[in-house]
Motif scaffolding. Sequence first.
Motif, PDB file in Angstrom:
ATOM      1  N   SER A 179      -9.401  10.356 -62.731  1.00 26.91           N
ATOM      2  CA  SER A 179      -8.542  10.449 -61.587  1.00 26.91           C
ATOM      3  C   SER A 179      -8.788  11.750 -60.857  1.00 26.91           C
ATOM      4  CB  SER A 179      -6.935  10.992 -62.252  1.00 26.91           C
ATOM      5  OG  SER A 179      -7.222  12.166 -63.215  1.00 26.91           O
ATOM      6  N   ASP A 180      -9.645  12.590 -61.553  1.00 25.99           N
ATOM      7  CA  ASP A 180     -10.455  13.779 -60.750  1.00 25.99           C
ATOM      8  C   ASP A 180     -11.231  12.987 -59.866  1.00 25.99           C
ATOM      9  OD1 ASP A 180      -8.772  15.699 -61.745  1.00 25.99           O
ATOM     10  OD2 ASP A 180     -10.343  16.340 -63.125  1.00 25.99           O
ATOM     11  N   GLU A 181     -12.274  12.433 -60.309  1.00 23.54           N
ATOM     12  CA  GLU A 181     -13.336  11.633 -59.507  1.00 23.54           C
ATOM     13  C   GLU A 181     -12.730  10.994 -58.185  1.00 23.54           C
ATOM     14  OE1 GLU A 181     -16.872  12.169 -60.072  1.00 23.54           O
ATOM     15  OE2 GLU A 181     -15.724  14.049 -61.086  1.00 23.54           O
ATOM     16  N   ILE A 182     -11.732  10.051 -58.519  1.00 30.79           N
ATOM     17  CA  ILE A 182     -10.947   9.325 -57.712  1.00 30.79           C
ATOM     18  C   ILE A 182     -10.341  10.042 -56.537  1.00 30.79           C
ATOM     19  CG2 ILE A 182      -8.926   7.599 -57.204  1.00 30.79           C
ATOM     20  CD1 ILE A 182      -9.506   6.753 -60.034  1.00 30.79           C
ATOM     21  N   ARG A 194     -13.622  23.902 -58.226  1.00 31.90           N
ATOM     22  CA  ARG A 194     -12.430  24.777 -58.930  1.00 31.90           C
ATOM     23  C   ARG A 194     -11.707  24.063 -59.658  1.00 31.90           C
ATOM     24  NH1 ARG A 194     -11.182  29.538 -55.706  1.00 31.90           N
ATOM     25  NH2 ARG A 194     -12.796  29.596 -53.995  1.00 31.90           N
ATOM     26  N   SER A 195     -11.007  24.784 -60.669  1.00 27.79           N
ATOM     27  CA  SER A 195     -10.184  24.086 -61.822  1.00 27.79           C
ATOM     28  C   SER A 195      -8.706  24.554 -61.883  1.00 27.79           C
ATOM     29  CB  SER A 195     -10.834  24.658 -63.090  1.00 27.79           C
ATOM     30  OG  SER A 195     -10.100  24.064 -64.234  1.00 27.79           O
ATOM     31  N   VAL A 196      -7.744  24.084 -62.056  1.00 29.99           N
ATOM     32  CA  VAL A 196      -6.389  24.250 -62.503  1.00 29.99           C
ATOM     33  C   VAL A 196      -6.266  23.955 -63.864  1.00 29.99           C
ATOM     34  CG1 VAL A 196      -3.947  23.972 -62.091  1.00 29.99           C
ATOM     35  CG2 VAL A 196      -5.692  23.874 -60.072  1.00 29.99           C
ATOM     36  N   SER A 197      -5.928  24.781 -64.692  1.00 34.89           N
ATOM     37  CA  SER A 197      -5.714  24.834 -66.074  1.00 34.89           C
ATOM     38  C   SER A 197      -4.215  24.378 -66.522  1.00 34.89           C
ATOM     39  CB  SER A 197      -6.256  26.221 -66.940  1.00 34.89           C
ATOM     40  OG  SER A 197      -7.581  26.262 -66.690  1.00 34.89           O
ATOM     41  N   PHE A 198      -3.755  23.781 -67.435  1.00 38.80           N
ATOM     42  CA  PHE A 198      -2.622  23.640 -68.053  1.00 38.80           C
ATOM     43  C   PHE A 198      -2.661  23.795 -69.410  1.00 38.80           C
ATOM     44  CE2 PHE A 198      -3.241  20.504 -64.332  1.00 38.80           C
ATOM     45  CZ  PHE A 198      -2.198  21.030 -63.501  1.00 38.80           C
ATOM     46  N   ALA A 199      -1.409  23.493 -70.198  1.00 42.52           N
ATOM     47  CA  ALA A 199      -1.212  23.846 -71.662  1.00 42.52           C
ATOM     48  C   ALA A 199      -2.309  23.128 -72.334  1.00 42.52           C
ATOM     49  CB  ALA A 199       0.214  23.373 -72.125  1.00 42.52           C
ATOM     50  N   ASP A 200      -2.620  21.713 -72.139  1.00 43.25           N
ATOM     51  CA  ASP A 200      -3.359  20.914 -73.075  1.00 43.25           C
ATOM     52  C   ASP A 200      -4.698  20.479 -72.088  1.00 43.25           C
ATOM     53  OD1 ASP A 200      -1.956  19.215 -72.004  1.00 43.25           O
ATOM     54  OD2 ASP A 200      -1.543  18.053 -73.629  1.00 43.25           O
ATOM     55  N   SER A 234      -6.994  20.344 -68.192  1.00 42.73           N
ATOM     56  CA  SER A 234      -7.359  20.975 -66.679  1.00 42.73           C
ATOM     57  C   SER A 234      -7.752  19.711 -65.748  1.00 42.73           C
ATOM     58  CB  SER A 234      -8.336  22.047 -66.781  1.00 42.73           C
ATOM     59  OG  SER A 234      -9.679  21.557 -67.114  1.00 42.73           O
ATOM     60  N   LEU A 235      -7.594  20.176 -64.638  1.00 36.98           N
ATOM     61  CA  LEU A 235      -8.396  19.342 -63.614  1.00 36.98           C
ATOM     62  C   LEU A 235      -9.211  20.097 -62.892  1.00 36.98           C
ATOM     63  CD1 LEU A 235      -6.861  20.067 -60.502  1.00 36.98           C
ATOM     64  CD2 LEU A 235      -5.003  19.038 -61.607  1.00 36.98           C
TER      65      LEU A 235
END
Length: 286
Positions: free
Chosen positions: A179-182, A254-260, A262-263
């Motif tokens: 999904s990140d790549e798309i 860049r990255s966005v982190s979540f509880a379990d 990241s994107l």
Amino acid sequence: MPELPEVEALRGFLDAHLAGRVVERVLPLAVSVLKTYDPPLTALEGRPAGPTARHGKFLALRIGDLHLVTHLARAGWLRWQDTLPAQPPRPGKGPLALRVALDDGAGFDLTEAGTQKRLAVYVVRDPQEVPGIARLGPDPLAADFDRDAFAALLAGERRQIKGVLRDQGVIAGIGNAYSDEILHQARVSPFKLAASFDEDQVTHLYDAVQDTLRTAVERAHGVAAGRLKAEKKSGMRVHGRTGEPCPVCGDTVRSVSFADSSLQYCPTCQTGGKPLADRRLSRLLK
């Protein structure tokens, strides 16, 4: 986590390696792995193996008139051995979760690293008996999954597009990495609401889904099971590459982190040059 391209490659790998072989024994080695009890694992013994089907991220190996279905979850994998060790493995030792031994001495292991044990195995008469398969949305590589079918899935979706692409009940087989790549290929923010896409944007995103997945499947085709993880990583442009230059524009990924999880994304390619807030909010940093 293995996603559609890797699971499709494993399907092809098993088809090529199981033809003409018979299951001699199936050994469960982790308490948590087996999710069904009827039919029992012993019902698989003495039956011919193959062919193998893929349902989203699930593998369904036909064994006689039964199916051995597995979902590799986040840290599971399949390890083929042309000659299995003569000494049976001991339960609870290392990452080994289940072993399938064949009549000619070959076989494969299902393994799972880490402490979170989510790898799942089912023995069923029909793969649709597996709850996770029964709830799957359409396969994005199916012949009837055209642009209009994709548009119908997005219509009325008030969720962020990243979550919609990952929802197995909407589209089967796409996970965090692809999904990140798309979204990077489509030059779309992961936080854009799915229902806000106009007709041209829907078309562009659909093309990115097709191109990203088909390219990955082609790249993984024929790769030995043991090398698929490395092949997946080498093909990623933004996922897992925080801090590296974007291969398209040179901006820093860049990255966005979540509880379990990241994107990863490129601000220049996807968010108008503005970094996303590194928290569970969709607004941009001021």
